[in-house]
Enzyme design. Structure first.
Site, PDB file in Angstrom:
ATOM      1  N   HIS A  36      51.839  26.341  35.477  1.00 20.63           N
ATOM      2  CA  HIS A  36      51.024  26.908  34.376  1.00 20.63           C
ATOM      3  C   HIS A  36      51.842  27.968  33.628  1.00 20.63           C
ATOM      4  O   HIS A  36      51.359  29.053  33.321  1.00 20.63           O
ATOM      5  CB  HIS A  36      49.714  27.503  34.915  1.00 20.63           C
ATOM      6  N   TYR A 303      49.914  33.154  45.398  1.00 17.37           N
ATOM      7  CA  TYR A 303      49.823  33.757  44.066  1.00 17.37           C
ATOM      8  C   TYR A 303      50.418  35.160  44.086  1.00 17.37           C
ATOM      9  O   TYR A 303      51.080  35.582  43.145  1.00 17.37           O
ATOM     10  CB  TYR A 303      48.356  33.800  43.593  1.00 17.37           C
TER      11      TYR A 303
HETATM   12  C1  HEM Z   1      47.583  25.247  47.799  1.00 17.46           C
HETATM   13  C2  HEM Z   1      47.282  24.954  46.533  1.00 17.46           C
HETATM   14  C3  HEM Z   1      47.853  25.714  45.365  1.00 17.46           C
HETATM   15  C4  HEM Z   1      48.993  26.468  45.277  1.00 17.46           C
HETATM   16  C5  HEM Z   1      50.007  26.734  46.378  1.00 17.46           C
HETATM   17  C6  HEM Z   1      49.066  26.983  43.922  1.00 17.46           C
HETATM   18  C7  HEM Z   1      50.066  27.801  43.435  1.00 17.46           C
HETATM   19  C8  HEM Z   1      50.075  28.453  42.223  1.00 17.46           C
HETATM   20  C9  HEM Z   1      51.017  29.466  41.809  1.00 17.46           C
HETATM   21  C10 HEM Z   1      52.185  29.963  42.636  1.00 17.46           C
HETATM   22  C11 HEM Z   1      50.664  29.887  40.572  1.00 17.46           C
HETATM   23  C12 HEM Z   1      51.351  30.964  39.720  1.00 17.46           C
HETATM   24  C13 HEM Z   1      50.710  32.299  40.038  1.00 17.46           C
HETATM   25  C14 HEM Z   1      51.322  33.454  39.280  1.00 17.46           C
HETATM   26  O1  HEM Z   1      52.556  33.587  39.232  1.00 17.46           O
HETATM   27  O2  HEM Z   1      50.533  34.293  38.753  1.00 17.46           O
HETATM   28  C15 HEM Z   1      49.504  29.129  40.176  1.00 17.46           C
HETATM   29  C16 HEM Z   1      48.845  29.258  38.981  1.00 17.46           C
HETATM   30  C17 HEM Z   1      47.720  28.558  38.655  1.00 17.46           C
HETATM   31  N1  HEM Z   1      47.023  27.661  39.447  1.00 17.46           N
HETATM   32 FE1  HEM Z   1      47.485  27.118  41.326  1.00 17.46          FE
HETATM   33  N2  HEM Z   1      47.984  26.535  43.217  1.00 17.46           N
HETATM   34  C18 HEM Z   1      47.213  25.770  44.063  1.00 17.46           C
HETATM   35  C19 HEM Z   1      46.032  25.145  43.770  1.00 17.46           C
HETATM   36  C20 HEM Z   1      45.389  25.240  42.579  1.00 17.46           C
HETATM   37  C21 HEM Z   1      44.095  24.678  42.299  1.00 17.46           C
HETATM   38  C22 HEM Z   1      43.214  23.910  43.291  1.00 17.46           C
HETATM   39  C23 HEM Z   1      43.810  25.006  41.005  1.00 17.46           C
HETATM   40  C24 HEM Z   1      42.564  24.664  40.241  1.00 17.46           C
HETATM   41  C25 HEM Z   1      41.412  25.217  40.491  1.00 17.46           C
HETATM   42  C26 HEM Z   1      44.917  25.780  40.472  1.00 17.46           C
HETATM   43  C27 HEM Z   1      44.991  26.298  39.198  1.00 17.46           C
HETATM   44  C28 HEM Z   1      45.955  27.200  38.760  1.00 17.46           C
HETATM   45  C29 HEM Z   1      45.942  27.802  37.429  1.00 17.46           C
HETATM   46  C30 HEM Z   1      44.936  27.558  36.312  1.00 17.46           C
HETATM   47  C31 HEM Z   1      47.042  28.661  37.379  1.00 17.46           C
HETATM   48  C32 HEM Z   1      47.474  29.536  36.196  1.00 17.46           C
HETATM   49  C33 HEM Z   1      46.793  30.896  36.309  1.00 17.46           C
HETATM   50  C34 HEM Z   1      47.233  31.808  35.183  1.00 17.46           C
HETATM   51  O3  HEM Z   1      47.011  31.459  34.022  1.00 17.46           O
HETATM   52  O4  HEM Z   1      47.782  32.883  35.500  1.00 17.46           O
HETATM   53  N3  HEM Z   1      45.854  25.910  41.449  1.00 17.46           N
HETATM   54  N4  HEM Z   1      49.162  28.262  41.195  1.00 17.46           N
END
Ligand code: HEM
Length: 316
Positions: A36, A303
């Site tokens: 993202h 996160y």
């Molecule tokens: C074990 C499962 C998951 C892992 C390891 C993961 C990991 C990550 C990481 C590392 C980030 C970046 C965070 C940052 O630097 O601020 C991120 C962002 C994001 N993830 Fe996940 N994620 C997972 C599951 C999900 C799921 C299930 C969703 C949906 C509900 C999701 C939606 C998002 C969104 C929308 C962002 C962007 C948030 C923003 O705009 O700052 N992720 N994710």
């Protein structure tokens, strides 16, 4: 910001997950989110409904509007990803809950909802995540992963039908995990959240999809907000007896929904500092608790590590 060495981090489950995201996403873009990565921040207010105030004691659901920040994004790891590519879109919402008094439990705080355009996720156990993330490095490895993992089929099928959105304001976003809402009498229910666009769900017609332009979503939302507010309804789906609270790879069948309020976005915030915001699906508030979903309980550690790494602008 102190960041542990990547070698030390990558021995923990969260570190392994983060490393796998970098491997699957084609490397590390210094200072960007590892997924993202490309996003647009918007600001506005949330107006909770009376029905929501009856289902939880959470302060942001008790009548008065609260300020919100919403980051719309493409799921790609590339901060220059093309808006006209087929991708999952994200909507991360932060509610700024104002303080009500001097006691610690009355302090101002934030609570988040992190949502995407899929109805469910590809994995349902933290241990499965690294293999899934690494498999994103090519179409070939992705197909191989899907073929061997039936857990990923619901989300894959939904992605195949997603098309390209006309606007971030015309996507339905789902937070996927279950949360427990507790009311003033101690009554509990499990819910899943969806943001329903009041402009209606609209996709680009197939023949126009390529012509959308590589930044059409980012530009369109800014232009739309200059003309009028953008609104979403927060819909709660209340779990039925056969809906799993711990399996985010399943789609809930319960027909019971509640309108929890209206989000009204009024402006884009293009200040570079807006990219520093950190959203966390487990940053909750009294009256709302996590379910027993192991993936939901696992995400905050990843996160947090990711946000430290990007604010320190380091790579493994
Ligand atoms: C074990 C499962 C998951 C892992 C390891 C993961 C990991 C990550 C990481 C590392 C980030 C970046 C965070 C940052 O630097 O601020 C991120 C962002 C994001 N993830 Fe996940 N994620 C997972 C599951 C999900 C799921 C299930 C969703 C949906 C509900 C999701 C939606 C998002 C969104 C929308 C962002 C962007 C948030 C923003 O705009 O700052 N992720 N994710």
């Amino acid at each position: 910001v102190a960041v542990d060495s990547f070698e030390a981090q990558s021995t923990t489950p969260a570190g392994k997950a983060l490393l796998a995201i970098y491997e699957g996403g084609g490397g590390c873009f210094r200072g960007s989110r590892p997924v993202h990565a490309k996003g647009t921040l918007c600001r506005g207010r949330f107006f909770p409904s009376l029905a929501a105030s009856r289902l939880t004691t959470a302060r942001h659901m008790q009548g008065g509007p609260v300020d919100v920040a919403v980051r719309f994004s493409n799921a790609s790891s590339n901060p220059h990803s093309l808006d006209n590519a087929l991708d999952v879109r994200g909507m991360a919402t932060k509610f700024y809950v104002p303080g009500t008094g001097a006691k610690p439990e009355q302090a101002a705080h934030e609570t988040d909802i992190v949502a995407v355009t899929l109805p469910c996720f590809f994995v349902n156990e933290p241990e499965q995540f690294p293999a899934f993330a690494r498999a994103q490095r090519s179409g070939f490895t992705r197909l191989g992963y899907i073929a061997l993992h039936p857990t990923s089929w619901n989300a894959t099928f939904a992605l195949g039908r997603a098309g390209k959105p006309k606007s971030y304001a015309t996507c339905r976003f789902n937070a996927i995990h279950a949360y427990r809402w507790t009311d003033a009498r101690g009554g509990e229910r499990y819910v899943r959240y969806s943001w329903i666009p009041l402009a209606g769900v609209q996709k680009l017609p197939r023949r126009r999809a390529r012509k959308g332009g590589e930044n059409y979503l980012a530009y369109e939302i800014q232009e739309r907000l200059r003309a009028a507010p953008v609104r979403f309804k927060l819909q709660l789906q209340i779990a039925g007896p056969n809906d799993s609270t711990r399996d985010p790879s399943t789609i809930w069948r319960s027909p019971t929904t509640v309108d929890a309020g209206t989000l009204e976005l009024t402006r884009a915030d293009l200040e570079p500092a807006s990219e520093d915001l950190v959203f966390d699906p487990n940053r909750l508030t009294p009256g709302i608790d996590p379910s027993d979903d192991p993936l939901l309980l696992f995400r905050p550690a990843v996160y947090e590590m990711s946000s430290k790494r990007r604010s320190a602008r380091t790579c493994p």
